[in-house]
Design a protein around this motif. Structure first.
Motif, PDB file in Angstrom:
ATOM      1  N   GLU A 340     -83.771  55.593   1.939  1.00 50.53           N
ATOM      2  CA  GLU A 340     -82.754  55.592   2.997  1.00 50.53           C
ATOM      3  C   GLU A 340     -83.372  55.801   4.372  1.00 50.53           C
ATOM      4  N   SER A 341     -84.348  56.683   4.459  1.00 48.82           N
ATOM      5  CA  SER A 341     -85.004  56.947   5.738  1.00 48.82           C
ATOM      6  C   SER A 341     -85.815  55.742   6.193  1.00 48.82           C
ATOM      7  N   ILE A 342     -86.433  55.053   5.240  1.00 45.78           N
ATOM      8  CA  ILE A 342     -87.193  53.846   5.583  1.00 45.78           C
ATOM      9  C   ILE A 342     -86.244  52.771   6.101  1.00 45.78           C
ATOM     10  N   LYS A 343     -85.123  52.583   5.420  1.00 47.62           N
ATOM     11  CA  LYS A 343     -84.129  51.595   5.859  1.00 47.62           C
ATOM     12  C   LYS A 343     -83.576  51.945   7.239  1.00 47.62           C
ATOM     13  N   ALA A 344     -83.279  53.222   7.459  1.00 41.05           N
ATOM     14  CA  ALA A 344     -82.738  53.647   8.747  1.00 41.05           C
ATOM     15  C   ALA A 344     -83.739  53.406   9.869  1.00 41.05           C
ATOM     16  N   THR A 345     -85.015  53.604   9.579  1.00 40.10           N
ATOM     17  CA  THR A 345     -86.071  53.392  10.568  1.00 40.10           C
ATOM     18  C   THR A 345     -86.178  51.919  10.947  1.00 40.10           C
ATOM     19  N   LEU A 346     -85.967  51.038   9.982  1.00 41.44           N
ATOM     20  CA  LEU A 346     -86.049  49.597  10.244  1.00 41.44           C
ATOM     21  C   LEU A 346     -84.739  49.017  10.768  1.00 41.44           C
ATOM     22  N   ASN A 347     -83.657  49.783  10.634  1.00 36.62           N
ATOM     23  CA  ASN A 347     -82.345  49.329  11.108  1.00 36.62           C
ATOM     24  C   ASN A 347     -81.689  50.416  11.956  1.00 36.62           C
ATOM     25  N   PRO A 348     -82.336  50.804  13.067  1.00 38.10           N
ATOM     26  CA  PRO A 348     -81.790  51.894  13.880  1.00 38.10           C
ATOM     27  C   PRO A 348     -80.477  51.502  14.542  1.00 38.10           C
ATOM     28  N   ALA A 349     -79.667  52.504  14.823  1.00 36.57           N
ATOM     29  CA  ALA A 349     -78.422  52.267  15.557  1.00 36.57           C
ATOM     30  C   ALA A 349     -78.751  51.788  16.970  1.00 36.57           C
ATOM     31  N   ASP A 350     -77.789  51.176  17.620  1.00 34.57           N
ATOM     32  CA  ASP A 350     -77.971  50.691  18.989  1.00 34.57           C
ATOM     33  C   ASP A 350     -77.228  51.631  19.930  1.00 34.57           C
ATOM     34  N   THR A 351     -77.931  52.635  20.432  1.00 33.75           N
ATOM     35  CA  THR A 351     -77.313  53.632  21.316  1.00 33.75           C
ATOM     36  C   THR A 351     -78.229  53.907  22.509  1.00 33.75           C
ATOM     37  N   SER A 352     -77.719  54.718  23.425  1.00 38.40           N
ATOM     38  CA  SER A 352     -78.518  55.165  24.576  1.00 38.40           C
ATOM     39  C   SER A 352     -78.895  56.637  24.432  1.00 38.40           C
ATOM     40  N   TYR A 353     -78.748  57.179  23.223  1.00 39.94           N
ATOM     41  CA  TYR A 353     -79.042  58.593  23.008  1.00 39.94           C
ATOM     42  C   TYR A 353     -80.533  58.884  23.208  1.00 39.94           C
ATOM     43  N   LEU A 354     -80.789  60.024  23.841  1.00 35.24           N
ATOM     44  CA  LEU A 354     -82.160  60.500  24.022  1.00 35.24           C
ATOM     45  C   LEU A 354     -82.370  61.886  23.420  1.00 35.24           C
ATOM     46  N   TYR A 355     -81.262  62.506  22.985  1.00 39.82           N
ATOM     47  CA  TYR A 355     -81.338  63.871  22.463  1.00 39.82           C
ATOM     48  C   TYR A 355     -80.440  64.003  21.234  1.00 39.82           C
ATOM     49  N   PHE A 356     -80.808  64.913  20.354  1.00 44.24           N
ATOM     50  CA  PHE A 356     -79.924  65.279  19.252  1.00 44.24           C
ATOM     51  C   PHE A 356     -80.265  66.698  18.811  1.00 44.24           C
ATOM     52  N   LEU A 357     -79.295  67.342  18.227  1.00 48.67           N
ATOM     53  CA  LEU A 357     -79.514  68.668  17.644  1.00 48.67           C
ATOM     54  C   LEU A 357     -78.678  68.759  16.384  1.00 48.67           C
ATOM     55  N   ALA A 358     -79.177  69.496  15.423  1.00 50.48           N
ATOM     56  CA  ALA A 358     -78.511  69.601  14.130  1.00 50.48           C
ATOM     57  C   ALA A 358     -78.064  71.032  13.880  1.00 50.48           C
ATOM     58  N   ASP A 359     -76.833  71.187  13.424  1.00 46.43           N
ATOM     59  CA  ASP A 359     -76.324  72.482  13.004  1.00 46.43           C
ATOM     60  C   ASP A 359     -76.697  72.645  11.532  1.00 46.43           C
ATOM     61  N   THR A 360     -77.667  73.496  11.258  1.00 47.18           N
ATOM     62  CA  THR A 360     -78.165  73.641   9.889  1.00 47.18           C
ATOM     63  C   THR A 360     -77.119  74.248   8.954  1.00 47.18           C
ATOM     64  N   LYS A 361     -76.123  74.933   9.506  1.00 46.90           N
ATOM     65  CA  LYS A 361     -75.088  75.544   8.674  1.00 46.90           C
ATOM     66  C   LYS A 361     -74.091  74.509   8.174  1.00 46.90           C
ATOM     67  N   THR A 362     -73.764  73.553   9.025  1.00 46.58           N
ATOM     68  CA  THR A 362     -72.756  72.550   8.662  1.00 46.58           C
ATOM     69  C   THR A 362     -73.358  71.194   8.319  1.00 46.58           C
ATOM     70  N   GLY A 363     -74.602  70.952   8.740  1.00 51.25           N
ATOM     71  CA  GLY A 363     -75.222  69.653   8.535  1.00 51.25           C
ATOM     72  C   GLY A 363     -74.813  68.627   9.574  1.00 51.25           C
ATOM     73  N   LYS A 364     -73.984  69.033  10.518  1.00 54.60           N
ATOM     74  CA  LYS A 364     -73.513  68.126  11.557  1.00 54.60           C
ATOM     75  C   LYS A 364     -74.604  67.913  12.604  1.00 54.60           C
ATOM     76  N   VAL A 365     -74.772  66.650  13.037  1.00 56.95           N
ATOM     77  CA  VAL A 365     -75.758  66.312  14.056  1.00 56.95           C
ATOM     78  C   VAL A 365     -75.022  65.865  15.319  1.00 56.95           C
ATOM     79  N   TYR A 366     -75.425  66.398  16.458  1.00 58.96           N
ATOM     80  CA  TYR A 366     -74.785  66.082  17.740  1.00 58.96           C
ATOM     81  C   TYR A 366     -75.774  65.324  18.624  1.00 58.96           C
ATOM     82  N   PHE A 367     -75.310  64.221  19.183  1.00 64.21           N
ATOM     83  CA  PHE A 367     -76.169  63.341  19.975  1.00 64.21           C
ATOM     84  C   PHE A 367     -75.742  63.350  21.440  1.00 64.21           C
ATOM     85  N   ALA A 368     -76.718  63.151  22.328  1.00 62.66           N
ATOM     86  CA  ALA A 368     -76.426  63.156  23.769  1.00 62.66           C
ATOM     87  C   ALA A 368     -77.317  62.152  24.486  1.00 62.66           C
ATOM     88  N   GLU A 369     -76.783  61.635  25.588  1.00 62.04           N
ATOM     89  CA  GLU A 369     -77.551  60.682  26.396  1.00 62.04           C
ATOM     90  C   GLU A 369     -78.316  61.375  27.507  1.00 62.04           C
TER      91      GLU A 369
END
Length: 383
Positions: A340-369
């Motif tokens: 899955e990680s290999i596929k995601a690397t070859l098929n990245p999303a099309d965004t303008s995000y430059l930052y992300f952070l992950a909440d290790t308690k919930t597994g939720k990832v937050y993205f920012a431009e």
């Protein structure tokens, strides 16, 4: 002859009488229709209530242990790369849980994830939370007594794989690590799997040339097998997985080394496939913007350690793998990523995000431009 003095009804009166008669008939029909409609609505309401109660009881019972008094241990195999739905179906089929659907929904609503492949001994008396915790810890590499299996989980480093081999075979960790650095063995593997290993063999400053090239899977082990055969099985599996992607990698102007390096970071930073495609995109966007990746995964690999919190001092470690101090993706993979990680690397999303952070308690990832947006998200969800 006598005279008839009774008045005959006029034509108008007859019409009025007929009209009243028709109105009465329509009123009767309307009353009957209303009664029928109300009856149908009543039946439907009762059915909805009954279905709701049945559904509620089914869900409630599915959230409880299937058999609270059972002490039976049931062996369950979770194959490498299994989705939550697939794992839920396995558990239902094995008689561990009542409902795969309810289990999947429970996992989703509780943000539980990161289930690991392996063999598990589970009981029908276990709660859903107990089952989830066991699946997150990881199962054994062997299927019961005397089974000959080597388990390589997604995201394991070379040294962790060496430990797994030592646990499941007659070979020591030191023997494994010596072999994967042996030049004669590496050259032999390069000749056999050139598309896979060419870029790895030409990379500089790498710790282990085969880091990232031992595919996560459960491998059969025969006591007659040599250590060389064991390692080659893992390399061969990686080559089989990567074959469909070699053309894409070349078309994108990348190397296998670069793809597996990014995939190894994505493996550790994301859980869901959607998040992984966005994280891969963030990495590409940062490199394009001449920004360091600044991922803690690189620091921990540089330190050759595992810990929960990375300190400011840790960020200063002198290593080509430290992506706080060095720009780009680093010399090579930081672990051995899954499909899955290999596929995601070859098929990245099309965004303008430059930052992300992950909440290790919930597994939720937050993205920012922007950095300001990133700081606001950090203050809201992590601080």
């Amino acid at each position: 002859m006598g005279n008839n003095n009774e008045e005959q009804p006029s034509k108008k009166e007859k019409l009025m009488a007929e009209s009243r008669s028709r109105m009465l008939e329509r009123e009767k029909e309307s009353t009957v229709v209303k009664k029928v409609v109300l009856s149908i609505i009543g039946v439907l309401v009762i059915l909805v209530v009954i279905l709701g109660l049945v559904g509620y009881r089914y869900v409630t019972s599915s959230l409880q242990p299937l058999n609270p008094s059972s002490e039976e241990k049931i062996q369950v195999e979770v194959p490498i790369g299994s989705t939550t739905k697939e794992i839920a179906k396995i558990l239902e089929d094995k008689g561990i849980i009542k409902s795969a659907f309810v289990f999947s929904y429970y996992v989703k609503t509780n943000n539980a994830a990161n289930f690991l492949a392996g063999y598990y001994e589970l009981k029908p008396s276990m709660t859903l939370n107990q089952i989830i915790k066991d699946l997150q810890k990881g199962g054994s590499a062997t299927a019961g007594e005397g089974a000959n299996k080597i388990l390589v989980q997604e995201g394991l480093t070379m040294e962790q794989i060496a430990q797994s081999v030592e646990k499941s075979t007659k070979y020591k960790k030191t023997e494994f690590l010596k072999l994967v650095q042996d030049e004669a063995f590496l050259n032999n593997m390069k000749q056999k799997y050139p598309q896979l290993l060419d870029s790895a063999m030409s990379a500089t400053d790498v710790r282990y040339r085969l880091e990232g090239y031992l595919f996560p899977a459960t491998y059969d082990y025969d006591k007659k097998m040599t250590l060389e055969e064991i390692v080659e099985d893992m390399i061969k599996k990686t080559d089989e997985v990567m074959k469909p992607f070699y053309g894409t990698i070349q078309a994108q102007g990348k190397t296998v080394q670069e793809v597996l390096t990014v995939a190894s970071l994505v493996e550790k930073e994301g859980v869901s496939y959607d998040d992984r495609t966005k994280i891969a995109n963030v990495f590409y966007n940062r490199v394009a913007a001449d920004m360091p990746l600044q991922t803690d995964i690189s620091v921990l690999y540089s330190l050759d350690t595992h810990k929960e919190l990375v300190t400011e001092k840790d960020l200063e470690v002198d290593s080509p793998y430290n992506l706080y101090q060095n720009k780009g993706f680093g010399p090579g993979p930081f672990n051995n990523p899954g499909l899955e990680s290999i596929k995601a690397t070859l098929n990245p999303a099309d965004t303008s995000y430059l930052y992300f952070l992950a909440d290790t308690k919930t597994g939720k990832v937050y993205f920012a431009e922007t950095y300001d947006e990133h700081l606001r998200l950090k203050a809201k969800y992590l601080d």
